[in-house]
Design an enzyme around this catalytic site. Structure first.
Site, PDB file in Angstrom:
ATOM      1  N   LYS A   1       0.802  -1.212   0.000  1.00  0.00           N
ATOM      2  CA  LYS A   1       0.000   0.000   0.000  1.00  0.00           C
ATOM      3  C   LYS A   1       0.838   1.266   0.000  1.00  0.00           C
ATOM      4  CE  LYS A   1      -4.007  -2.144   2.198  1.00  0.00           C
ATOM      5  NZ  LYS A   1      -4.948  -2.152   3.325  1.00  0.00           N
TER       6      LYS A   1
ATOM      7  N   ASN B   1      -7.206  -3.193  -6.388  1.00  0.00           N
ATOM      8  CA  ASN B   1      -7.333  -4.646  -6.429  1.00  0.00           C
ATOM      9  C   ASN B   1      -7.112  -5.092  -7.866  1.00  0.00           C
ATOM     10  OD1 ASN B   1      -8.156  -5.450  -3.648  1.00  0.00           O
ATOM     11  ND2 ASN B   1      -9.763  -3.962  -4.073  1.00  0.00           N
TER      12      ASN B   1
ATOM     13  N   ARG C   1      -7.578  -7.545  -9.821  1.00  0.00           N
ATOM     14  CA  ARG C   1      -8.335  -8.749 -10.165  1.00  0.00           C
ATOM     15  C   ARG C   1      -9.799  -8.359 -10.326  1.00  0.00           C
ATOM     16  NH1 ARG C   1     -10.916  -9.158  -5.337  1.00  0.00           N
ATOM     17  NH2 ARG C   1      -9.739  -8.682  -3.459  1.00  0.00           N
TER      18      ARG C   1
END
Length: 639
Positions: free
Chosen positions: A116, A294, A296
């Protein structure tokens, strides 16, 4: 287009990918663990390959076995679904090294967004707004405390490799910072093998709004936003698209920021850029900040599909096979509103503990989309996420879509395990949620009201007695010449039924009498139509009205005075004994951690119920136990 693909996942996402592949004429290969040999996704696929034991590390996380299965079956590409290996860049490298196509982003894109702090630095450089905070490498506690002072309290401590709320602590005052930091770092080290944290400004009325992006490696588009603010312990519960209260100005700003994020890393495939939004003064284009990306497909992708008419899995397959983006940004538009509710096997009154069981009955409402990987007769396993289904509705307006969701939840029937269905129904009916006044703290503030069981309606209780007596079809058993057939029923509280005539039964419960009539349109109780449906199995009776009412069967031969030994600590769920903290002879105080169990991606700490001395430790670390198994026994209290 590919001729054959392998799906490196299980459950509802594997079934979802198979559905689109079949539409495109693409053959599919499923992989499965020993626990999933008869699973729905295995039956749906054209071929299926066993890859190992029930634990994910022995099957769905075995990248080498999955790649070999693809090679052995002639698959050209691997779709990772979500979870498991979907965001593992080393797996992507191995797939490509084997001459196969990974249906998703490049390993470099996944790595860029994997941590992050690094991701936020990259996004800031790309012109994407990020939350004020410290994302540096200096992990000295005094330095981090100083950074928190500069940012201004309240602040949020977050694990740089975090997810699912682990390694996250909110701190309101400087005096509490050091203790919260130590706790967050310890949890992060255990969960991710990385104790590093970042410090961010805590947003007072946060909303979680994410943008669906799709790229072909060179260019990207966004497919608008989803609001995922309805969360419990940082886990999404109900999602919707578009976000309530969204303005065109803010939608454009968030969409452009998300596209910049995707293009900055040469993104290919479906991804989600998540933003934290300050909703204290409505939605403003200067009040949203990048949280993470994310890399995906997301669990909640169906709401985006509903409002855009786009099949995101089809886009994944097309772009992965070499096609360009199927359309330009100007070709995309929003139609109506959509909701998705996540139906889980979990024990809400027990603190949302994951549950297992065999689904003796499963029925979804007509008119809704239900993405599921289980069928009636399937078993909810302790090895995996306990999701039963995602229930999705779409309507011309938010109000219409929410009304459809409420009705769909009321008409969904599950028996054989406890579920969060009533909790979801309470959320759908919540006045604040209905008004669009949502933030990530709503469930926490309203948890008592949302989880209140409420008294069982007398009509429901009377119908449960009828089911316990085996009279669901309205026909009596036995014969009585001069008076109605009267007999006791194994039920708690004690009940009696009188069969007056076929389809006409009087139920007496603790002095209350109810006339139950089986008519052409269903069961009526005391002159009122109930619309109730029944399901019975060996363990329980379930009466479905606007929610499911579950009644455990009473064993008439059981000892009336049997009690559970208070000295025993029992497993609250089937799962893995991850840690044991005590030994025989050790003194413990009430609230002392005794052991940790892990099941379905969740940890649960067992605490001592009273002061005492450990008499026996009945399990070892690494043992797999069933619900109700004895773990720790304390010595009996002195009289």
């Amino acid at each position: 287009m590919f001729r054959k693909i392998l799906i490196a996942n299980r459950g509802e996402i594997a079934a979802r990918v198979i559905k689109t592949a079949r539409k495109l004429g693409v053959a599919t290969v499923a992989v499965y663990s020993e626990a999933d040999a008869g699973a729905a996704h295995v039956c749906l696929a054209d071929e299926a390959i066993a890859i190992g034991g029930p634990a994910p590390k022995d099957s769905y996380l075995r990248g080498d076995a999955i790649i070999q299965a693809a090679l052995d079956t002639g698959a050209e590409a691997i779709h990772p679904g979500y979870g498991f290996l979907s965001e593992n860049p080393d797996f992507v490298d191995a797939v490509e090294a084997a001459g196969l196509v990974f249906i998703g982003p490049s390993a470099s894109a996944i790595r860029a967004m994997g941590l992050k702090d690094a991701a936020k630095a990259l996004m800031s450089k790309a012109g994407v707004p990020v939350v004020p905070g410290y994302h540096g490498d200096n992990q000295d506690p005094e330095h981090l405390s100083g950074a928190a002072d500069s940012i201004g309290y309240p602040v949020l401590i977050k694990a740089v490799a975090g997810g699912g709320g682990k390694g996250m602590r909110m701190v309101e005052h400087p005096s509490a910072f050091m203790a919260a930091l130590k706790s967050a770092q310890g949890e992060a080290q255990t969960a991710f093998g990385n104790a590093a944290v970042l410090i961010e400004k805590f947003v007072e009325k946060p909303r979680h709004i994410e943008v669906q992006v799709f790229g072909d490696g060179s260019h990207a588009v966004h497919l608008f936003e989803r609001d995922c603010s309805l969360q419990r312990r940082h886990q999404k519960v109900i999602e919707e698209a578009p976000a309530p209260g969204m303005t065109e100005e803010m939608r454009a700003a968030m969409g452009q920021a998300a596209v910049r994020a995707a293009e900055a890393i040469g993104y290919k495939g479906a991804g989600t850029v998540e933003f934290i939004v300050d909703g204290s003064e409505g939605l403003r284009p200067d009040r949203f900040w990048f949280m993470e990306m994310n890399t995906r497909l997301q669990v909640e992708h169906p709401v985006t599909e509903a409002i855009t008419g786009i099949d995101l899995v089809e886009w994944q397959l097309r772009v992965a096979s070499g096609e360009s983006l199927p359309c330009a940004q100007s070709d995309l538009s929003i139609t109506g509103h959509a909701f998705e509710a996540r139906l889980y096997a979990e024990d809400v009154p027990a603190g949302f503990l994951p549950a297992t069981g065999t689904l003796s009955h499963l029925r979804f409402a007509d008119g809704c989309r239900a993405d599921t990987g289980v069928r009636a007769g399937d078993t909810i396993s302790p090895w995996y996420d306990p999701m039963i289904a995602k229930i999705i509705t779409h309507g011309p307006t938010r109000g219409a879509a929410l009304a459809q969701l409420t009705r769909a939840l009321e008409e969904t029937e599950v028996a054989g395990t406890v579920t969060n269905l009533s909790f979801l129904g309470a959320l759908a009916r919540h006045a604040g949620f209905a008004a669009g006044d949502v933030d990530t703290g709503l469930i926490g503030r309203e948890i008592d009201a949302l989880t209140a069981e409420g008294a069982v309606p007398p009509a429901v209780e009377a119908l449960a007695v009828i089911a316990a007596a085996g009279l669901e079809n309205g026909q009596g058993a036995g014969f009585s010449l001069w008076a109605p057939l009267r007999r006791p029923v194994p039920f708690e509280p004690v009940a009696v039924v009188e069969v007056e005539a076929p389809g006409r039964i009087t139920v007496e419960i603790e002095g209350r009498r109810h006339l139950c009539e089986r008519r052409a349109d269903g069961w009526w109780v005391d002159g009122a139509k109930t619309g109730a449906r029944f399901h019975t199995d060996a363990a329980a009776i379930t009466v479905f009205t606007d929610r499911a009412w579950r009644f455990e069967r009473v064993d008439p031969l059981a000892s009336a005075g049997a009690e559970t030994a208070t000295d025993l600590t029992l497993a609250p769920m089937p799962g893995l004994v991850k840690a044991v903290f005590v030994t025989a002879g050790q003194e413990v105080a009430a609230g002392t951690p005794l052991a940790i169990m892990e099941a379905m991606k969740m940890e649960h700490t067992m605490l001592a119920a009273r002061d005492g001395v450990v008499a026996e430790v009945l399990v070892t670390e690494g043992a797999q136990v069933e619900a109700g198994a004895a773990l720790i026994r304390l010595e009996e209290e002195e009289a």
